[in-house]
Write a protein that holds these residues in place. Sequence first.
Motif, PDB file in Angstrom:
ATOM      1  N   UNK A 197      -4.943  21.287 -40.505  1.00 40.78           N
ATOM      2  CA  UNK A 197      -5.233  21.617 -39.101  1.00 40.78           C
ATOM      3  C   UNK A 197      -4.012  22.158 -38.354  1.00 40.78           C
ATOM      4  N   UNK A 198      -2.839  21.964 -38.924  1.00 39.49           N
ATOM      5  CA  UNK A 198      -1.595  22.356 -38.252  1.00 39.49           C
ATOM      6  C   UNK A 198      -1.320  23.830 -38.531  1.00 39.49           C
ATOM      7  N   UNK A 199      -1.148  24.611 -37.490  1.00 34.38           N
ATOM      8  CA  UNK A 199      -0.894  26.041 -37.636  1.00 34.38           C
ATOM      9  C   UNK A 199       0.286  26.446 -36.746  1.00 34.38           C
ATOM     10  N   UNK A 200       0.881  27.603 -37.005  1.00 40.56           N
ATOM     11  CA  UNK A 200       1.909  28.112 -36.088  1.00 40.56           C
ATOM     12  C   UNK A 200       1.316  28.375 -34.710  1.00 40.56           C
ATOM     13  N   UNK A 201       2.139  28.414 -33.691  1.00 42.05           N
ATOM     14  CA  UNK A 201       1.629  28.782 -32.364  1.00 42.05           C
ATOM     15  C   UNK A 201       1.057  30.198 -32.403  1.00 42.05           C
ATOM     16  N   UNK A 206      -4.916  28.980 -23.390  1.00 45.03           N
ATOM     17  CA  UNK A 206      -4.061  28.478 -22.309  1.00 45.03           C
ATOM     18  C   UNK A 206      -2.743  28.022 -22.932  1.00 45.03           C
ATOM     19  N   UNK A 207      -2.054  27.149 -22.292  1.00 46.22           N
ATOM     20  CA  UNK A 207      -0.720  26.731 -22.717  1.00 46.22           C
ATOM     21  C   UNK A 207      -0.755  26.015 -24.066  1.00 46.22           C
ATOM     22  N   UNK A 208       0.257  26.305 -24.883  1.00 47.93           N
ATOM     23  CA  UNK A 208       0.385  25.680 -26.200  1.00 47.93           C
ATOM     24  C   UNK A 208       1.363  24.517 -26.101  1.00 47.93           C
ATOM     25  N   UNK A 209       1.145  23.513 -26.917  1.00 49.09           N
ATOM     26  CA  UNK A 209       1.995  22.326 -26.960  1.00 49.09           C
ATOM     27  C   UNK A 209       3.469  22.734 -27.048  1.00 49.09           C
ATOM     28  N   UNK A 210       4.304  22.364 -26.063  1.00 51.22           N
ATOM     29  CA  UNK A 210       5.707  22.798 -26.090  1.00 51.22           C
ATOM     30  C   UNK A 210       6.500  22.236 -27.262  1.00 51.22           C
ATOM     31  N   UNK A 211       6.165  21.039 -27.754  1.00 53.94           N
ATOM     32  CA  UNK A 211       6.875  20.498 -28.915  1.00 53.94           C
ATOM     33  C   UNK A 211       6.527  21.285 -30.172  1.00 53.94           C
ATOM     34  N   UNK A 212       5.283  21.742 -30.271  1.00 55.99           N
ATOM     35  CA  UNK A 212       4.878  22.603 -31.377  1.00 55.99           C
ATOM     36  C   UNK A 212       5.650  23.923 -31.329  1.00 55.99           C
ATOM     37  N   UNK A 401      18.320  25.119 -29.407  1.00 55.81           N
ATOM     38  CA  UNK A 401      17.134  24.296 -29.162  1.00 55.81           C
ATOM     39  C   UNK A 401      16.952  24.023 -27.673  1.00 55.81           C
ATOM     40  N   UNK A 402      18.048  23.763 -26.979  1.00 57.14           N
ATOM     41  CA  UNK A 402      17.968  23.525 -25.542  1.00 57.14           C
ATOM     42  C   UNK A 402      17.527  24.787 -24.812  1.00 57.14           C
ATOM     43  N   UNK A 403      18.044  25.932 -25.232  1.00 60.39           N
ATOM     44  CA  UNK A 403      17.636  27.217 -24.644  1.00 60.39           C
ATOM     45  C   UNK A 403      16.143  27.442 -24.836  1.00 60.39           C
ATOM     46  N   UNK A 404      15.688  27.243 -26.081  1.00 60.09           N
ATOM     47  CA  UNK A 404      14.268  27.437 -26.356  1.00 60.09           C
ATOM     48  C   UNK A 404      13.404  26.508 -25.496  1.00 60.09           C
ATOM     49  N   UNK A 405      13.758  25.242 -25.477  1.00 61.14           N
ATOM     50  CA  UNK A 405      12.943  24.255 -24.772  1.00 61.14           C
ATOM     51  C   UNK A 405      12.957  24.482 -23.260  1.00 61.14           C
ATOM     52  N   UNK A 406      14.093  24.912 -22.720  1.00 61.11           N
ATOM     53  CA  UNK A 406      14.227  25.071 -21.271  1.00 61.11           C
ATOM     54  C   UNK A 406      13.436  26.251 -20.733  1.00 61.11           C
ATOM     55  N   UNK A 407      13.046  27.168 -21.615  1.00 62.30           N
ATOM     56  CA  UNK A 407      12.355  28.363 -21.132  1.00 62.30           C
ATOM     57  C   UNK A 407      10.956  28.491 -21.708  1.00 62.30           C
ATOM     58  N   UNK A 408      10.363  27.344 -22.050  1.00 63.93           N
ATOM     59  CA  UNK A 408       8.951  27.324 -22.417  1.00 63.93           C
ATOM     60  C   UNK A 408       8.083  27.592 -21.183  1.00 63.93           C
ATOM     61  N   UNK A 409       6.808  27.783 -21.426  1.00 65.36           N
ATOM     62  CA  UNK A 409       5.864  27.914 -20.315  1.00 65.36           C
ATOM     63  C   UNK A 409       5.732  26.588 -19.571  1.00 65.36           C
ATOM     64  N   UNK A 410       5.204  26.673 -18.354  1.00 64.13           N
ATOM     65  CA  UNK A 410       4.869  25.492 -17.544  1.00 64.13           C
ATOM     66  C   UNK A 410       6.102  24.660 -17.203  1.00 64.13           C
ATOM     67  N   UNK A 411       7.200  25.331 -16.877  1.00 62.28           N
ATOM     68  CA  UNK A 411       8.417  24.659 -16.411  1.00 62.28           C
ATOM     69  C   UNK A 411       8.447  24.706 -14.882  1.00 62.28           C
TER      70      UNK A 411
END
Length: 663
Positions: A197-201, A206-212, A401-411
Motif C-alpha cells: 500500500x506504500x507508494x511514493x508521493x 489534496x495535501x500529502x502526508x508531510x512525513x511521507x 532535511x530541515x530545508x525540505x521539511x520547512x518548505x512543505x505544503x500547509x506551513x
Amino acid sequence: MSAVTASRGLLYGADYNPEQWPPAVWREDVALMRQAGVNLATVGVFSWAMLEPAPGEWDFGWLDDVLALLTDNGIGVDLATPTASPPPWLGHRWPDALTVNRDGVRMSNGSRNHFCPTSERYRERSRAVVAELVNRYASHPGVVMWHVGNEFGQVCHCDSCAVAFRSWLRARYGDLAGLNQAWGTSFWSQRYSEWAEVVPPRAAPYLINPSQQLDFRRFASDALRELYLEQRRIIAEQAPHVPVTTNFMGFFPHVDYHSWAEEIDVIADDSYPDPADPQAPMDTALTHDLMRSLSDGRGWMLMEQAAGAVNWRDHNVPKTPQRMRLDSLQAIARGSDGSCFFQWRASTFGAERFHSALLPHAGADTEVFRGVCRHGADLARLKEVAGSRSHASVALLFDWSSWWAAEEDAMPSRRLRVLDQLRSWYRPLWRAGVLVDVRSAGDDLFGYPVVLAPQLYLVDDEALAGLRDYVRQGGHLVLGPFSAVADSRGHLRPGRFPVGLTEVIGGSGEEWLPLPDGIRTGLLSERLGDGEARTWGERLRAEGADVMASFTGGPLDGLPAVLDHRFGAGRACYLGTVPAPAQLERLLDMVLTGAGVAADRERPPVDVEVVRRGEALFVINHGWDERGISVPHPVRDLLTDTVHSATVPIPAQDARVLIEESR
C-alpha cells in the motif's frame, strides 16, 4: 586531489566533447588548449551512444585517439562515466528504464537525465559501460581523475521506485508499526496494513502526508547516491589510487550533499551565477563556502562555470572576460584547487548551441579567448596556492532535511524561505570579510567561536543536545525564527518553542504569527537601533534573558522579539522575527566582537571581497570603481609580481592576490 595538483598546480580546463567534431579539429583544440594553459579536460560525459551504439556493441577507437592526443600534450583527463544520458536504444527497448513524474507521465528520450534511478535495466547497462571504460583505461597514464555521471538530480515516482522506497523504509523503520508511527498515519485514516500500500508521493486530490514527503526526498537522494557508489566501486577495483568525483550543483534541492560528501574524493561543483544579478558575488561566495566545508580539507574544485552567456535563462546576459576571471578567482580564494568550465569549444548544434565556451564560435581571434589565455597565465602564477587551506571562525548551519521539511505544503507561511534566511545572515559576514563554514547541526561545532542558525526548523535530539553543550561550554549561538520546531520525522515537538533550547535562550514561545500585510510592526532596540519586523513574528516571553528588541504596533505590540542570554560559559541569542538588514548586521557584529572573532578587522570597501587562503590574501573588486585597501607590511601581488606598501589599489573588476614581501 593533492597528487593531481602537486604536479599540475591549480587545475584549469573544461568539459571537452570531441565527439561533436572531426579529428582534424581535435588537433587544433589541443594546440589552443596548450596556448591557453589548460591542463585538465573532462571527457566523455555525454558519450554513451558513441561508445555503445547498440547494446553490447562497443566503439572505443575515437576515445583512444582523443586520450592519446591529450596525454601526449600534457593535458590530464578527468574521464567521465557517460551514464547521465542513456542512448535512445535503452528507453526504446526497455521503457521501464525511463523516469516517471509524480503525475504518472513517463518521460521520453530526446533530452537528457531521462533515466529511472532504480531501474535494474538502466543499472545493468550502466554497470556494463562503466566496466568497459575501466577495463580499458584504468591504467591509462593520462587519466588523473574519474568523473561519475553528471549533475545527479533525477527523481522518479514509478513502480520500481515504489518497490525500492519500501525497502528503504523497512531498513529505516523495521516494520509497518514503526512506519505508521513515524508517519503519523492515524491522521486522515492513512494507516498501512501491508507494504504494497506504500507508494511514493504522487498526484493526490489534496495535501500529502508531510512525513511521507520528507522520507521520499531522503530516499531519492540515497537512491542516486547508490548509483554513484555502484559505479565508484567498479572504478576502485582497478584504479584504487585515482580520485573519483562527481559534480554537485550548489544548494540543489533534490540531493543531500552532506550525506554524499564522505564518498567523494574531490568535491566538485557547477556554478552559474547570473552576471545581471548584483547579489550574485555574495550568493556565489556562500555556495563556494558550502563546497569547501563539504570537502573538510580534502580539496574541492569548480568543475563547471560559464565563460560568457548560458543558454537557459529568459535573457542570457554574458559575462565579460573580466567577470569570468573574477568568478574564477573567487572560487580559488574560497578553497578551490581547480577552475574549469562548460565547455571547451562551443557547440554548433543541440540544445546548448548558444551556451558560451572557452573557445567561442568566432574562434581564437576573440576577446573571450584572449581573456581565457590571460587567465591561464593567472592560474599558473598562483600554483603555490594549490592545496592551501582556509580557517573559518564562524559556522553557518544548514541541513537539507530541515530545508525540505520547512518548505512543505500547509506551513504557517510560504514567505519564510530557508535560503532567503541563510543568505540574509551570510550577507553582512561576506561584506565584513568574515570567512564562514557551512555546517550541519549534527557536526562537531566546538572549534567555532560563533555558530549561526538562521532557520533550523527540523533538528534531531542528538543535534539539540550538541547545541546545548556547545553553548554551555563557551560557544556563542545565534538562533533564528521557526527553529527547533520539528523532530527528525517531521513531527512537531510539543511544548513551548524552541523545544529543547528554551533554557539555553532564556525564554520561550507559544505561537507563530506570520505578520499581516498593511499593518506596520516595528522593532525597538537601544542596542540594535530601531527598525521593522518583516514577514514573521513569534509570541515570546523572556525567562531570564535580556530583551534586545521588542515589537511595537500590530498583534505583538510590546512583546519581546530578540532575546540575549548567558548559558553556562557561553551565550545565546534568539530572534523571533526577521529584522531589518541593518539591525541584523548590528546584532551579528556584536556577537562576533563579543566572541573575539576579527574584532580588530578593517571592513573592506564597498564591492570588495577579501578572503585569506593560507598565506595569500585575495582581494576582489566586484564593482566598477577603483578601490584600495591598507596593509601593515609590504606585500607582493602574485598576479603581477608588483610590490605594494601602505595602500594597495584595486582597479574596477580586478583582483590582487597578496603575500607578505618578507617571504
